[in-house]
Motif scaffolding. Structure first.
Motif, PDB file in Angstrom:
ATOM      1  N   UNK A   1       0.831  -1.206   0.000  1.00  0.00           N
ATOM      2  CA  UNK A   1       0.000   0.000   0.000  1.00  0.00           C
ATOM      3  C   UNK A   1       0.863   1.252   0.000  1.00  0.00           C
ATOM      4  N   UNK A   2       1.924   1.237   0.805  1.00  0.00           N
ATOM      5  CA  UNK A   2       2.815   2.395   0.873  1.00  0.00           C
ATOM      6  C   UNK A   2       3.506   2.635  -0.465  1.00  0.00           C
ATOM      7  N   UNK A   3       3.918   1.547  -1.136  1.00  0.00           N
ATOM      8  CA  UNK A   3       4.555   1.679  -2.449  1.00  0.00           C
ATOM      9  C   UNK A   3       3.589   2.303  -3.454  1.00  0.00           C
ATOM     10  N   UNK A   4       2.337   1.817  -3.463  1.00  0.00           N
ATOM     11  CA  UNK A   4       1.352   2.364  -4.395  1.00  0.00           C
ATOM     12  C   UNK A   4       1.023   3.824  -4.078  1.00  0.00           C
ATOM     13  N   UNK A   5       0.970   4.160  -2.785  1.00  0.00           N
ATOM     14  CA  UNK A   5       0.709   5.546  -2.411  1.00  0.00           C
ATOM     15  C   UNK A   5       1.825   6.450  -2.906  1.00  0.00           C
ATOM     16  N   UNK A   6       3.051   5.994  -2.824  1.00  0.00           N
ATOM     17  CA  UNK A   6       4.169   6.802  -3.321  1.00  0.00           C
ATOM     18  C   UNK A   6       4.088   7.017  -4.821  1.00  0.00           C
ATOM     19  N   UNK A   7       3.515   6.070  -5.538  1.00  0.00           N
ATOM     20  CA  UNK A   7       3.375   6.231  -6.989  1.00  0.00           C
ATOM     21  C   UNK A   7       2.281   7.240  -7.345  1.00  0.00           C
ATOM     22  N   UNK A   8       1.385   7.484  -6.409  1.00  0.00           N
ATOM     23  CA  UNK A   8       0.361   8.513  -6.615  1.00  0.00           C
ATOM     24  C   UNK A   8       0.762   9.853  -6.012  1.00  0.00           C
ATOM     25  N   UNK A   9       1.815   9.867  -5.212  1.00  0.00           N
ATOM     26  CA  UNK A   9       2.241  11.089  -4.532  1.00  0.00           C
ATOM     27  C   UNK A   9       2.616  12.166  -5.547  1.00  0.00           C
ATOM     28  N   UNK A  10       2.139  13.372  -5.297  1.00  0.00           N
ATOM     29  CA  UNK A  10       2.443  14.562  -6.113  1.00  0.00           C
ATOM     30  C   UNK A  10       1.789  14.526  -7.491  1.00  0.00           C
ATOM     31  N   UNK A  11       0.915  13.539  -7.765  1.00  0.00           N
ATOM     32  CA  UNK A  11       0.204  13.562  -9.040  1.00  0.00           C
ATOM     33  C   UNK A  11      -0.765  14.737  -9.051  1.00  0.00           C
ATOM     34  N   UNK A  12      -0.968  15.380 -10.191  1.00  0.00           N
ATOM     35  CA  UNK A  12      -1.763  16.611 -10.246  1.00  0.00           C
ATOM     36  C   UNK A  12      -3.232  16.387  -9.886  1.00  0.00           C
ATOM     37  N   UNK A  13      -3.818  17.404  -9.285  1.00  0.00           N
ATOM     38  CA  UNK A  13      -5.255  17.393  -9.029  1.00  0.00           C
ATOM     39  C   UNK A  13      -5.997  17.585 -10.349  1.00  0.00           C
ATOM     40  N   UNK A  14      -7.050  16.798 -10.548  1.00  0.00           N
ATOM     41  CA  UNK A  14      -7.867  16.945 -11.749  1.00  0.00           C
ATOM     42  C   UNK A  14      -9.343  16.883 -11.396  1.00  0.00           C
ATOM     43  N   UNK A  15     -10.028  17.997 -11.518  1.00  0.00           N
ATOM     44  CA  UNK A  15     -11.454  18.079 -11.180  1.00  0.00           C
ATOM     45  C   UNK A  15     -12.241  17.052 -11.979  1.00  0.00           C
ATOM     46  N   UNK A  16     -12.841  16.080 -11.287  1.00  0.00           N
ATOM     47  CA  UNK A  16     -13.640  15.029 -11.931  1.00  0.00           C
ATOM     48  C   UNK A  16     -12.919  14.375 -13.108  1.00  0.00           C
ATOM     49  N   UNK A  17     -11.596  14.204 -12.958  1.00  0.00           N
ATOM     50  CA  UNK A  17     -10.824  13.512 -13.990  1.00  0.00           C
ATOM     51  C   UNK A  17     -10.415  14.366 -15.171  1.00  0.00           C
ATOM     52  N   UNK A  18     -10.523  15.688 -15.055  1.00  0.00           N
ATOM     53  CA  UNK A  18     -10.147  16.571 -16.162  1.00  0.00           C
ATOM     54  C   UNK A  18      -8.691  16.329 -16.556  1.00  0.00           C
ATOM     55  N   UNK A  19      -8.449  16.215 -17.846  1.00  0.00           N
ATOM     56  CA  UNK A  19      -7.132  15.918 -18.434  1.00  0.00           C
ATOM     57  C   UNK A  19      -6.605  14.544 -18.020  1.00  0.00           C
ATOM     58  N   UNK A  20      -7.465  13.683 -17.520  1.00  0.00           N
ATOM     59  CA  UNK A  20      -7.008  12.368 -17.073  1.00  0.00           C
ATOM     60  C   UNK A  20      -6.346  12.387 -15.719  1.00  0.00           C
ATOM     61  N   UNK A  21      -6.359  13.539 -15.035  1.00  0.00           N
ATOM     62  CA  UNK A  21      -5.816  13.633 -13.680  1.00  0.00           C
ATOM     63  C   UNK A  21      -6.872  13.181 -12.675  1.00  0.00           C
ATOM     64  N   UNK A  22      -6.524  13.217 -11.400  1.00  0.00           N
ATOM     65  CA  UNK A  22      -7.402  12.661 -10.367  1.00  0.00           C
ATOM     66  C   UNK A  22      -7.808  13.723  -9.352  1.00  0.00           C
ATOM     67  N   UNK A  23      -9.058  13.639  -8.902  1.00  0.00           N
ATOM     68  CA  UNK A  23      -9.474  14.446  -7.765  1.00  0.00           C
ATOM     69  C   UNK A  23      -9.300  13.614  -6.503  1.00  0.00           C
TER      70      UNK A  23
END
Length: 462
Positions: free
Chosen positions: A307-329
């Motif tokens: 879980x910690x490894x997967x969280x690090x792979x999501x760390x600092x990923x851009x905010x994306x309102x409702x998936x805008x540009x394929x990013x994540x909210x």
């Protein structure tokens, strides 16, 4: 002479008062700027942005045995393939039509602002509604699969609608017509088509309902569905690092949590199925080579380390309102964290809070809430919820709880214009203390995270 003296003294006190006001306003503005900088930089930079730091401090973590893991995976796949096998369990015809009418009524009242900072007209909305032809609404429940990345929209249009283009938090990037991002090769069900046949109203496994371009889909036969769903699967553990290809073409890059049917496993790569459209827009199976880099057999064991490894792979990923540009909210970040492990979560915060054991924190003070989270929360398996925002508890340091979340920013006060709020923008996935936005002059205490959170939800793998 006396009148001149009085006027001079009056001018002196008047200008002195004005100077004091300007100094105070400048100081408030400076303090606000310092607070904003501290929120964005200080609390993030002073907190280890490495989930392993917090995982190493966790004493006991629930053990997921083989029986529970199998049940959890079965539950995940049952939800994932529901658009093909149980479509009405996601949105009944009545529920789908009701939601569409609510959206139409909302945008007819508030058409919003366009991308050129000019307000939309009701006539513009009326044309979209006419294309939806809701008076003839009849649900088809036609099984389909996405064949490319696409956006799911509230109304059949690619144009945005902003509540107030000039107000922080209500203008860009908060497009009110954006529903969700849809990755390639995800099972969906088509409920209805627009009058011009360009758009299809679909439902997804994650309880999203909205309009996509019809040519972004391929239609699925029962034999295709059975062949696709009755396989072992591979799952992506990184974003965009694995491109699915064969000798003739590249298909797409996998995203975290995306699964594909596994045909054969080699030493350093896999052979998997992908779905493409034929000339009749029907889904057909193609074999593809998948690099073993960032791809594993689905599901991953649900352990604290992984879980910690997967969280690090999501760390600092851009905010994306409702998936805008394929990013994540916020909610999609949490959902995608657990997807590789086969722990199913829906798309939206108001649905995610129903997925575990809920413990209320209503009527508690801020300090009581902090203690409650530490005492009752299970690190890495406890959602912290406030209206419209989802966070994940990762443990405590010295009795102070920390969380992982993907926020847009912190609402701030503009002392020069009290009726206009601002934003201290973070705009990325971070680990911070639960009370990270408390104690600042330009942040109302009533709007801080710890004051606004009202429950925790302990995820119970099932």
């Amino acid at each position: 002479m006396v009148l001149i003296q009085i006027a001079t003294e009056y001018d002196f006190y008047y200008y002195a008062a004005m100077i004091r006001c300007l100094i105070i306003a400048f100081l408030f503005a400076a303090l606000a700027g310092c607070a904003t900088q501290n929120i964005v930089s200080g609390k993030v930079h002073n907190t280890p942005q490495d989930a392993r730091y917090f995982a190493n401090r966790v004493g006991n973590f629930p053990h997921i045995n083989a029986v529970k893991e199998k049940a959890m995976t079965r539950n995940y796949l049952q939800h994932y393939f529901a658009p093909w096998y149980h479509p009405s369990s996601i949105f009944s015809p009545k529920k789908a039509l009701s939601q569409e009418h609510k959206l139409v009524n909302h945008f007819m009242r508030k058409p919003g602002w366009a991308e050129n900072k000019v307000s939309h007209s009701r006539f513009w909305v009326h044309k979209l509604v006419a294309n939806m032809r809701l008076k003839n609404f009849a649900v088809y429940y036609r099984a389909a699969v996405s064949i490319r990345s696409t956006d799911i929209r509230e109304l059949p249009t690619v144009r945005p609608s902003f509540t107030n283009i000039h107000a922080p938090g209500h203008g860009y990037p908060f497009d009110d017509l954006q529903t969700a991002f849809l990755a390639p090769n995800v099972p969906v069900s088509v409920l209805y088509y627009s009058r011009d046949k360009v758009w299809a109203l679909i439902e997804t496994p994650y309880k999203a309902l909205g309009w996509v371009k019809a040519n972004d889909l391929a239609y699925v036969s029962r034999s295709f569905a059975n062949k696709w769903s009755h396989h072992k699967f591979i799952v992506a553990t990184c974003d965009h690092k694995v491109v699915i290809r064969n000798s003739r073409r590249a298909f797409f890059a996998m995203r975290i949590g995306q699964i594909l049917p596994l045909l054969k496993r080699h030493h350093n790569y896999f052979i998997a199925y992908v779905a493409v459209a034929n000339q009749y827009q029907h889904a057909v199976l193609k074999k593809a080579d998948v690099s073993g880099r960032c791809v594993r057999i689905f599901p991953l064991p649900l352990t604290l380390t992984k879980l910690a490894v997967q969280m690090n792979r999501l760390m600092a990923t851009p905010y994306g309102w409702d998936g805008l540009y394929g990013d994540r909210d916020c909610a999609v970040t949490i959902r995608d964290l657990f997807m590789p492990f086969g722990l199913w979560l829906p798309q939206f915060t108001y649905e995610q809070i129903k997925q575990g054991r809920m413990l209320s924190m209503k009527h508690m003070t801020a300090q009581q809430k902090l203690r409650f989270i530490v005492r009752n929360g299970v690190p890495f398996l406890t959602l912290i919820s406030r209206h419209g925002h989802m966070m994940l508890y990762v443990g405590n340091v010295g009795g102070r709880p920390y969380m992982f979340h993907n926020p847009w920013g912190v609402r701030t006060i503009n002392y020069l214009h009290p009726d206009i709020s601002g934003r201290a923008v973070l705009g990325r996935a971070v680990i911070v203390p639960v009370d990270y936005d408390s104690g600042y002059l330009n942040v109302r205490s009533s709007s801080t995270t710890i004051e606004a959170v009202d429950r925790i939800v302990i995820l119970t793998p099932r």
